[in-house]
Design a protein around this motif. Structure first.
Motif, short mmCIF file in Angstrom:
data_model
loop_
_atom_site.label_atom_id
_atom_site.label_comp_id
_atom_site.label_asym_id
_atom_site.label_seq_id
_atom_site.Cartn_x
_atom_site.Cartn_y
_atom_site.Cartn_z
N TYR A 104 13.34 -8.02 7.98
CA TYR A 104 12.88 -6.90 7.17
C TYR A 104 13.26 -5.56 7.80
O TYR A 104 13.49 -4.57 7.11
CB TYR A 104 11.37 -6.98 6.94
N ALA A 105 13.33 -5.55 9.15
CA ALA A 105 13.72 -4.31 9.82
C ALA A 105 15.10 -3.85 9.36
O ALA A 105 15.35 -2.65 9.23
CB ALA A 105 13.70 -4.52 11.33
N TRP A 106 15.98 -4.81 9.06
CA TRP A 106 17.31 -4.43 8.59
C TRP A 106 17.25 -3.70 7.25
O TRP A 106 18.11 -2.87 6.95
CB TRP A 106 18.22 -5.66 8.47
N ILE A 107 16.24 -4.03 6.43
CA ILE A 107 16.10 -3.32 5.15
C ILE A 107 15.79 -1.86 5.41
O ILE A 107 16.33 -0.96 4.76
CB ILE A 107 15.01 -4.00 4.30
N VAL A 108 14.92 -1.62 6.40
CA VAL A 108 14.56 -0.24 6.74
C VAL A 108 15.79 0.50 7.27
O VAL A 108 16.00 1.67 7.00
CB VAL A 108 13.43 -0.23 7.80
N GLN A 146 8.49 -3.56 -4.24
CA GLN A 146 9.04 -2.97 -3.02
C GLN A 146 10.43 -2.40 -3.26
O GLN A 146 10.76 -1.30 -2.83
CB GLN A 146 9.08 -4.03 -1.91
N LEU A 147 11.26 -3.15 -4.00
CA LEU A 147 12.62 -2.70 -4.29
C LEU A 147 12.58 -1.41 -5.12
O LEU A 147 13.39 -0.51 -4.92
CB LEU A 147 13.40 -3.78 -5.04
N LEU A 148 11.63 -1.33 -6.05
CA LEU A 148 11.49 -0.11 -6.86
C LEU A 148 11.07 1.06 -5.98
O LEU A 148 11.65 2.15 -6.04
CB LEU A 148 10.48 -0.33 -7.98
N LYS A 149 10.09 0.82 -5.12
CA LYS A 149 9.60 1.92 -4.26
C LYS A 149 10.67 2.37 -3.28
O LYS A 149 10.76 3.55 -2.96
CB LYS A 149 8.36 1.46 -3.49
N ASP A 150 11.46 1.41 -2.77
CA ASP A 150 12.51 1.75 -1.80
C ASP A 150 13.73 2.38 -2.48
O ASP A 150 14.71 2.68 -1.80
CB ASP A 150 12.98 0.50 -1.05
N ASN A 151 13.69 2.50 -3.80
CA ASN A 151 14.83 3.03 -4.55
C ASN A 151 16.07 2.14 -4.44
O ASN A 151 17.19 2.61 -4.59
CB ASN A 151 15.16 4.45 -4.09
N ILE A 174 5.35 3.48 -10.64
CA ILE A 174 6.03 2.41 -11.37
C ILE A 174 5.52 2.36 -12.81
O ILE A 174 4.32 2.32 -13.04
CB ILE A 174 5.81 1.03 -10.69
N GLY A 175 6.45 2.39 -13.76
CA GLY A 175 6.09 2.24 -15.16
C GLY A 175 6.34 0.81 -15.62
O GLY A 175 7.14 0.10 -15.01
N TYR A 176 5.64 0.37 -16.68
CA TYR A 176 5.84 -1.00 -17.16
C TYR A 176 5.34 -1.09 -18.59
O TYR A 176 4.61 -0.22 -19.06
CB TYR A 176 5.07 -1.99 -16.30
N THR A 177 5.77 -2.15 -19.29
CA THR A 177 5.23 -2.40 -20.62
C THR A 177 5.07 -3.90 -20.84
O THR A 177 5.87 -4.69 -20.33
CB THR A 177 6.12 -1.82 -21.74
N PHE A 178 4.01 -4.28 -21.56
CA PHE A 178 3.80 -5.69 -21.88
C PHE A 178 4.59 -6.11 -23.10
O PHE A 178 4.61 -7.27 -23.48
CB PHE A 178 2.31 -5.97 -22.13
N LYS A 179 5.25 -5.13 -23.76
CA LYS A 179 5.96 -5.45 -24.99
C LYS A 179 7.07 -6.47 -24.74
O LYS A 179 7.91 -6.28 -23.86
CB LYS A 179 6.56 -4.16 -25.57
N ASN A 180 7.06 -7.54 -25.51
CA ASN A 180 8.04 -8.63 -25.37
C ASN A 180 8.09 -9.24 -23.98
O ASN A 180 9.10 -9.81 -23.58
CB ASN A 180 9.44 -8.15 -25.76
N ALA A 181 7.01 -9.09 -23.25
CA ALA A 181 6.94 -9.74 -21.93
C ALA A 181 6.71 -11.23 -22.11
O ALA A 181 6.29 -11.67 -23.18
CB ALA A 181 5.82 -9.13 -21.11
N LEU A 182 7.03 -12.00 -21.08
CA LEU A 182 6.82 -13.44 -21.12
C LEU A 182 5.45 -13.76 -20.53
O LEU A 182 5.25 -13.63 -19.33
CB LEU A 182 7.90 -14.17 -20.34
N LEU A 183 4.52 -14.13 -21.41
CA LEU A 183 3.19 -14.50 -20.96
C LEU A 183 3.23 -15.94 -20.45
O LEU A 183 3.92 -16.77 -21.02
CB LEU A 183 2.20 -14.38 -22.12
N ASP A 184 2.52 -16.20 -19.37
CA ASP A 184 2.51 -17.58 -18.88
C ASP A 184 1.14 -17.87 -18.27
O ASP A 184 0.36 -16.96 -18.01
CB ASP A 184 3.61 -17.81 -17.84
#
Lengths: 264, 349
Positions: free
Chosen positions: A99-103, B221-226, B244-254
């Motif tokens: 994970y450090a590599w991600i940072v 995490q990927l969204l926050k890290d850009n 983070i924005g999101y919508t339930f529209k056409n989401a896959l419920l499980d």
């Protein structure tokens, strides 16, 4: 004999069970191997795994040899410091180091921000989530496995041999190429094979730094065992992996024996 | 002709079976003694596991005095290992809807005693012969607050008008239906899935996919890290997250299920059924929903949820009707084919 039997059970029972499963069913059958050959995807993942392992091994060799050589030239006190710096990461979990590599290398990571800040690049460089990321992570984690035995072997080389070569008029380059380097080949090769074999089974690092885009055999086996579950096919793939690894090991033995033979 | 009784494979298999039954015989004795004041549960882990602890295990332990040790993550492999060796260490095991079908086919599950469970009212799809649906979750589209919001899968696929990198699940069960929806297939026409069309649609976006994620913690995490601007994510991981924005529209419920492994002892089964009862109590479900914004199987849950955060929950009146339920049977029947094509697709990257 009883001890040998105990060892066989303790170390090799799981492997025997796996071999059994790969040909089992109601009766002996090779259908799982047939499946393996018919659906080329599994063999391609195997091939990809060997490719990544080869690249990582090469990277470790290129980085590791000069490092070990440099460490050998240090004064004993500094050698201790250098060895502890190599060993230190062993106490940090592989997951944390991955994970450090991600940072460090991510789009918003230290390297990309620095490069962009300096105006050298406009868009962040994609270090991660491809083969490059996997190779960087793997090399980082496995480098000590090559450096430590190599360094130990280099320390054991008798300095008088090098002095003798010098007194016979060999220039430093020749001393290194004809005396020093051949003496390190066995441990260099051993370290490389060790890195290669360890990379074949790597799981965490490819899963995280590969971004799901670098299929490796361990990750595929996880899917086949836990998600599908197709244990027989997984056993067949594991058997192929085992056999190929043993072949590489045999090849390595031949090579080192040959190199030792030339010295005698 | 090969005589099946004499091949090396059968000999090894027999030796293995013998060794396995020895192990089973010795460990069974110890398990049978130590279980009444403690049982083990296998579940997904993370915040979901904590919500189980908070919502269902606390009242269960209060009533029965039985401690429950949680173990995560669950996997079909572990369940199969337990049943095949006959050593049932976990009395109650979580499975997703596809894994329930696989486990049924491999005969790994005990039938549930619904009389012993004595459930409060629950949704129909949550009540099965060998499994109880305990938690609804959604696979939905999410985006960074500074990216242009998307409102349909077609827009999620449209990298020209909605520029940015994508993160998609490394699970064909989610990506293939989404790819078809993006290509214009109506939700009611999804099954049986048109695999060729789904992979063609995926080809269009794969150059823009940075990560095919495996763990639910990755997309937020990927969204926050850009690292990516748009992601397919599990609702509980992104709902209510800042930025983070999101919508339930056409989401896959499980629906995630709990099951009892075949071969569980009578005491283990009794305890498992009592836990399952707690999973049908709306008040318990509301307590669990405080930990993670997934919801339980009760149709009477909505008034008990925090009303200012209603939009975060997958089974509210407003959200449940705009989503699509999966057909686990289809996935089960086509699992091998789908998995192979999925790996081939990714190898082409």
């Amino acid at each position: 004999m009883p001890l040998l039997l105990a060892m066989l059970l303790a170390f090799n029972l799981p492997i025997l069970l796996m071999l059994g499963r790969s040909v089992s069913g109601l009766e002996f059958s090779l259908e799982h191997y047939q499946r393996l050959v018919e659906a080329p995807v599994y063999l391609r993942v195997l091939a990809n795994t060997f490719k990544i392992a080869a690249i990582s091994t090469l990277a470790c060799m290129v980085l590791g040899y000069p490092l070990a050589y440099w460490m050998r030239g240090l004064r004993p006190g500094w050698q201790l410091v250098a060895v502890s710096l190599v060993v230190l990461p062993f106490w940090v979990s592989i997951l944390v180091r991955t994970y450090a590599w991600i940072v460090v290398l991510g789009n918003d990571g230290v390297v990309n921000r620095t490069l962009m800040g300096l105006g050298l690049i406009v868009d962040p460089l994609p270090f991660l989530y491809a083969e490059l990321g996997v190779v960087i992570g793997t090399t980082n984690i496995l480098l000590p496995f090559l450096v430590l035995p190599l360094f130990a072997a280099m320390l054991k080389i008798d300095g008088r041999l090098l002095d003798a070569a010098a007194s016979l008029g060999a220039p430093p380059r020749t001393i290194f190429l004809r005396v020093f380097f051949p003496l390190t080949i066995p441990s260099f090769g051993a370290g490389a094979v060790l890195v290669f074999i360890l990379t074949l089974g790597f799981f965490v690092t490819p899963a995280i730094l590969g971004g799901g885009r670098v299929p490796m055999i361990a990750n595929m086996l996880e899917t086949l065992i836990n998600r599908m579950p197709r244990w027989e096919l997984a056993a067949a793939i594991s058997t192929v992996l085992l056999v190929v690894t043993l072949l590489f090991f045999a090849l390595y033995r031949r090579l080192t024996e040959a190199s030792e033979g030339t010295l005698r | 002709m090969i005589n099946p009784a004499k091949t090396p494979a059968t000999i090894i298999a027999r030796a293995a079976l013998f060794a396995g039954s020895l192990v089973a015989a010795t460990s069974l004795g110890t398990v049978a003694h130590a279980q009444l004041n403690e049982i083990r549960m296998m579940e997904a882990g993370g915040a979901s596991g904590e919500s189980i602890e908070e919502g269902y295990l606390k009242p269960f332990t209060e009533k029965t005095g039985i401690k429950v040790v949680r173990e995560s993550p669950w996997s079909l492999g572990k369940l199969r290992g337990m049943v095949e060796t006959g050593v049932i260490t976990n009395a109650i095991v979580e499975l997703d809807s596809l894994a329930v079908e696989q486990a049924k086919a491999l005969n790994l599950l005990e039938p549930l005693d619904w009389q012993a469970i004595d459930p409060m009212p629950i949704f129909d799809e949550a009540r099965q012969e060998k499994a109880i649906g305990y938690q609804y979750y959604s696979t939905l589209m999410a985006w960074r607050a500074d990216a242009k919001p998307v409102s349909s899968w077609a827009e999620f696929w449209d990298v020209e008008n909605f520029p940015g990198k994508r993160a998609l699940p490394n699970y064909p069960t989610y990506t293939l239906p989404i790819a078809l929806l993006a290509d214009g297939v109506k939700p009611e026409d999804l099954y049986p899935l048109d695999l060729d069309r789904a992979f063609e649609s995926l080809e269009k976006i794969k150059g823009h996919v940075s990560v095919w994620w495996d763990a639910g913690a990755q997309p937020p995490q990927l969204l926050k890290d850009n690292e990516v601007q748009y992601a397919v994510a599990w609702s509980g991981r992104v709902a209510g997250q800042e930025g983070i924005g999101y919508t339930f529209k056409n989401a896959l419920l499980d629906l995630a299920f709990f099951t009892v492994p075949r071969g569980a002892s009578a005491e283990q089964k009794a305890a498992a059924f009592k836990i399952m009862h707690e999973m049908t109590v709306p008040e318990n479900q509301a307590a669990a929903a405080k930990v993670i914004s997934y919801t339980g199987n009760s149709p009477d849950l909505e008034p008990l949820l925090p009303q200012d955060r209603l939009d975060e929950f997958p089974t509210t009146q407003a959200n449940k009707q705009v989503q699509i339920l999966p057909e686990p049977k289809w996935w089960f029947e086509n699992a091998d084919l789908v998995e192979e094509r999925w790996q081939e697709f990714k190898l082409g990257l």
